[in-house]
Design an enzyme around this catalytic site. Structure first.
Site, PDB file in Angstrom:
ATOM      1  N   HIS A 251       0.845  -1.201   0.000  1.00 20.90           N
ATOM      2  CA  HIS A 251       0.000   0.000   0.000  1.00 20.90           C
ATOM      3  C   HIS A 251       0.875   1.244   0.000  1.00 20.90           C
ATOM      4  O   HIS A 251       2.079   1.162   0.245  1.00 20.90           O
ATOM      5  CB  HIS A 251      -0.898   0.027   1.252  1.00 20.90           C
ATOM      6  CG  HIS A 251      -0.121   0.188   2.538  1.00 20.90           C
ATOM      7  ND1 HIS A 251       0.515  -0.856   3.166  1.00 20.90           N
ATOM      8  CD2 HIS A 251       0.149   1.292   3.298  1.00 20.90           C
ATOM      9  CE1 HIS A 251       1.122  -0.430   4.255  1.00 20.90           C
ATOM     10  NE2 HIS A 251       0.929   0.884   4.353  1.00 20.90           N
TER      11      HIS A 251
ATOM     12  N   ASP B 230       0.808   5.108   1.945  1.00 21.24           N
ATOM     13  CA  ASP B 230       0.091   5.806   3.015  1.00 21.24           C
ATOM     14  C   ASP B 230      -0.597   7.025   2.399  1.00 21.24           C
ATOM     15  O   ASP B 230      -0.081   7.623   1.451  1.00 21.24           O
ATOM     16  CB  ASP B 230       1.059   6.225   4.122  1.00 21.24           C
ATOM     17  CG  ASP B 230       1.679   5.003   4.817  1.00 21.24           C
ATOM     18  OD1 ASP B 230       1.100   3.908   4.730  1.00 21.24           O
ATOM     19  OD2 ASP B 230       2.749   5.153   5.437  1.00 21.24           O
TER      20      ASP B 230
ATOM     21  N   HIS C 286       4.780   0.060   0.014  1.00 15.48           N
ATOM     22  CA  HIS C 286       5.488  -0.753   1.015  1.00 15.48           C
ATOM     23  C   HIS C 286       4.557  -1.817   1.581  1.00 15.48           C
ATOM     24  O   HIS C 286       3.334  -1.731   1.406  1.00 15.48           O
ATOM     25  CB  HIS C 286       6.091   0.137   2.115  1.00 15.48           C
ATOM     26  CG  HIS C 286       5.094   1.040   2.787  1.00 15.48           C
ATOM     27  ND1 HIS C 286       4.546   2.153   2.185  1.00 15.48           N
ATOM     28  CD2 HIS C 286       4.533   0.984   4.024  1.00 15.48           C
ATOM     29  CE1 HIS C 286       3.709   2.741   3.018  1.00 15.48           C
ATOM     30  NE2 HIS C 286       3.672   2.055   4.134  1.00 15.48           N
TER      31      HIS C 286
ATOM     32  N   ARG D 233       6.603  -9.218  15.793  1.00 13.31           N
ATOM     33  CA  ARG D 233       7.145  -7.892  15.456  1.00 13.31           C
ATOM     34  C   ARG D 233       6.115  -6.819  15.797  1.00 13.31           C
ATOM     35  O   ARG D 233       4.913  -7.035  15.641  1.00 13.31           O
ATOM     36  CB  ARG D 233       7.462  -7.883  13.964  1.00 13.31           C
ATOM     37  CG  ARG D 233       7.817  -6.551  13.398  1.00 13.31           C
ATOM     38  CD  ARG D 233       8.380  -6.688  11.989  1.00 13.31           C
ATOM     39  NE  ARG D 233       8.816  -5.397  11.520  1.00 13.31           N
ATOM     40  CZ  ARG D 233       8.061  -4.559  10.813  1.00 13.31           C
ATOM     41  NH1 ARG D 233       6.844  -4.915  10.452  1.00 13.31           N
ATOM     42  NH2 ARG D 233       8.528  -3.381  10.460  1.00 13.31           N
TER      43      ARG D 233
HETATM   44  C1  LIG Z   1      -5.523   8.386   8.951  1.00 13.93           C
HETATM   45  C2  LIG Z   1      -5.462   7.194   8.430  1.00 13.93           C
HETATM   46  C3  LIG Z   1      -4.357   6.701   7.589  1.00 13.93           C
HETATM   47  C4  LIG Z   1      -4.655   5.213   7.508  1.00 13.93           C
HETATM   48  C5  LIG Z   1      -6.153   5.215   7.467  1.00 13.93           C
HETATM   49  C6  LIG Z   1      -6.463   6.140   8.630  1.00 13.93           C
HETATM   50  O1  LIG Z   1      -7.793   6.565   8.597  1.00 13.93           O
HETATM   51  C7  LIG Z   1      -6.177   5.427   9.960  1.00 13.93           C
HETATM   52  C8  LIG Z   1      -5.191   4.269   9.815  1.00 13.93           C
HETATM   53  C9  LIG Z   1      -4.124   4.488   8.767  1.00 13.93           C
HETATM   54  C10 LIG Z   1      -3.566   3.163   8.254  1.00 13.93           C
HETATM   55  C11 LIG Z   1      -2.451   2.561   9.117  1.00 13.93           C
HETATM   56  C12 LIG Z   1      -1.986   1.241   8.498  1.00 13.93           C
HETATM   57  C13 LIG Z   1      -1.764   1.334   6.991  1.00 13.93           C
HETATM   58  C14 LIG Z   1      -2.953   2.064   6.332  1.00 13.93           C
HETATM   59  C15 LIG Z   1      -2.848   2.028   4.802  1.00 13.93           C
HETATM   60  C16 LIG Z   1      -4.231   1.487   6.871  1.00 13.93           C
HETATM   61  O2  LIG Z   1      -4.825   0.503   6.479  1.00 13.93           O
HETATM   62  O3  LIG Z   1      -4.617   2.197   7.991  1.00 13.93           O
HETATM   63  C17 LIG Z   1      -3.031   3.475   6.893  1.00 13.93           C
HETATM   64  C18 LIG Z   1      -4.076   4.422   6.331  1.00 13.93           C
HETATM   65  C19 LIG Z   1      -3.633   5.292   5.174  1.00 13.93           C
HETATM   66  O4  LIG Z   1      -2.527   5.849   5.192  1.00 13.93           O
HETATM   67  O5  LIG Z   1      -4.441   5.407   4.246  1.00 13.93           O
HETATM   68  O1  AKG Z   2       4.870  -2.565  10.007  1.00 16.31           O
HETATM   69  C1  AKG Z   2       5.451  -1.954   9.128  1.00 16.31           C
HETATM   70  O2  AKG Z   2       6.663  -1.995   8.983  1.00 16.31           O
HETATM   71  C2  AKG Z   2       4.663  -1.131   8.144  1.00 16.31           C
HETATM   72  C3  AKG Z   2       3.501  -0.426   8.775  1.00 16.31           C
HETATM   73  C4  AKG Z   2       2.818   0.482   7.821  1.00 16.31           C
HETATM   74  O3  AKG Z   2       3.115   0.502   6.645  1.00 16.31           O
HETATM   75  C5  AKG Z   2       1.759   1.373   8.298  1.00 16.31           C
HETATM   76  O4  AKG Z   2       1.354   1.297   9.471  1.00 16.31           O
HETATM   77  O5  AKG Z   2       1.294   2.202   7.473  1.00 16.31           O
HETATM   78 FE   FE2 Z   3       2.143   2.164   5.592  1.00  6.79          FE
END
Ligand SMILES: C=C1C[C@]23C[C@@]1(O)CC[C@H]2[C@@]12CCC[C@@](C)(C(=O)O1)[C@H]2[C@@H]3C(=O)O
Ligand code: AKG
Ligand code: FE2
EC number: 1.14.11.15
Length: 355
Positions: A227, A229, A284, A294
């Site tokens: 994905h 961010d 990533h 982890r």
């Molecule tokens: C603010 C945000 C970014 C995120 C989606 C969210 O609403 C809350 C969780 C965030 C996170 C963390 C893990 C990876 C990610 C892709 C996910 O599934 O939830 C990111 C989201 C993002 O960056 O889109």
């Molecule tokens: O666990 C990791 O190294 C990646 C976590 C991550 O990509 C995320 O929280 O957006």
């Molecule tokens: Fe991420």
């Protein structure tokens, strides 16, 4: 979608001796929606993303080069105390060590994002990810912490508050540094200028505590699917077990080996928009391990709070480089991302860019 309680519970993954069918990843294009070419391999190549010492006098050039090349880099001498990193890591361990039923008491609600549960991207994938996590996206974490730790929640809320304060300062410092490498100053962006003048107290971020339990068949499982961010940038602390991999078209998957006190910085989708495509948002993923669990802690920085529009910086656009994206708030971008996921960037791209 079945509820967490009705299926194999993510709170107990570490106790499973075999990999359930619903967790087996084959790495077809469907397993890697963002870059079909990244679906070719579970393996990583022998390369690494740079580690940059923030006290290096050439820091702007080094960070600028790494951001443009990789969309990611690591930082040392960043000013975040080891104690704070240890504190948030041990908070996360304490949380994930709890029995599944206790963790589920703090589950995110159907509508809410904050709380315990699967990654927000999960519904876009056929298979399930070998991880659990806790998202802090607003103040509701205080109620969840109260449920999880009736006696110690004040202490744990204090750690989160300190982490947010420190990370927000570091995130804006990194933003200015990367912008500097593009020839952009804080004064060139109205909201960034305001953010700096106010001591960067008006930003908005989220924290995701990630836990990847030991896995019976790590080569067929996925901790967190590929994905990008949605952020301006993300600062990640990983425990001493590796698992994070970043993707670069020219290299393939590259493992980011953990080092004590070193933080990982990922460029997100909003930075890609701000920079009018000059900075890539890095794809990533997190792999899992046969013998070691982890933890990682992501600080996801969305930049300005409220309805501030993020748009390609005008200094980076011109007749030869028209704006590639329309302006958007972080909130709006998140809405689009969680409707169309891998098509989010396309959804806000300007169809026939002209200036
Ligand atoms: C603010 C945000 C970014 C995120 C989606 C969210 O609403 C809350 C969780 C965030 C996170 C963390 C893990 C990876 C990610 C892709 C996910 O599934 O939830 C990111 C989201 C993002 O960056 O889109
Ligand atoms: O666990 C990791 O190294 C990646 C976590 C991550 O990509 C995320 O929280 O957006
Ligand atoms: Fe991420």
């Amino acid at each position: 979608m079945p509820s967490l309680a009705e299926e194999i519970c993510i709170g107990n993954l570490g106790s499973l001796q075999t990999l359930p069918e619903s967790f087996t990843w084959k790495l077809t294009a469907a397993d890697s929606l963002l870059r079909p070419s990244s679906a070719v391999s579970f393996d990583a190549v022998e390369e690494s993303i740079p580690v940059i010492d923030l006290s290096n006098p050439d820091v702007t050039t080094l960070i600028g080069d790494a951001s443009k090349t990789w969309g990611a880099f690591q930082i040392a001498n960043h000013g975040i105390s080891q104690k704070l990193l240890d504190d948030i890591e041990s908070l996360s361990k304490t949380l994930f060590d709890m029995p599944s039923e206790r963790k589920l008491e703090a589950a995110s609600s159907d509508k809410g994002v904050s709380g315990y549960g699967e990654p927000r991207i999960s519904p876009f994938f056929e298979k399930k990810m070998w991880s659990e996590g806790f998202t802090i996206a607003d103040d509701s974490y205080r109620n969840h912490f109260n449920t999880l730790w009736p006696h110690d929640h004040t202490k744990y809320c204090g750690i989160i508050q300190e982490y947010v304060d420190e990370m927000e300062k570091l995130a804006s410092r990194l933003l200015y540094c990367i912008l500097g490498s593009l020839g952009v100053t804080v004064e060139d962006i109205e909201w960034a200028h305001k953010l700096e003048k106010s001591g960067s107290k008006v930003g908005r971020g989220a924290i995701r505590l990630n836990h990847y339990p030991v896995c019976p068949e790590p080569e067929r499982a996925m901790g967190l699917a590929a994905h990008t961010d949605s952020t301006i940038l993300t600062i990640l602390h990983q425990s001493n077990t590796g698992g994070l991999q970043v993707f670069r078209e020219e290299s393939g998957w590259v493992t980011v080996e953990p080092a004590p006190g070193v933080l990982v910085v990922n460029m997100g989708d909003l930075f890609h928009i701000l920079s009018n495509g000059k900075i890539p948002s890095v794809v990533h993923r997190a792999k899992v391990n046969h013998t070691r669990s982890r933890i990682s802690i992501a600080y996801l920085w969305g930049g300005p709070a409220g309805d501030v529009q993020i748009a390609p910086i005008s200094k980076l656009t011109g007749p030869a480089e028209p704006s590639l994206y329309r302006s958007i708030t972080w909130k709006e971008y998140l809405q689009i991302k969680y409707e169309v996921f891998d098509k989010a960037m396309d959804a806000i791209r300007v169809v026939n860019p002209t200036n």
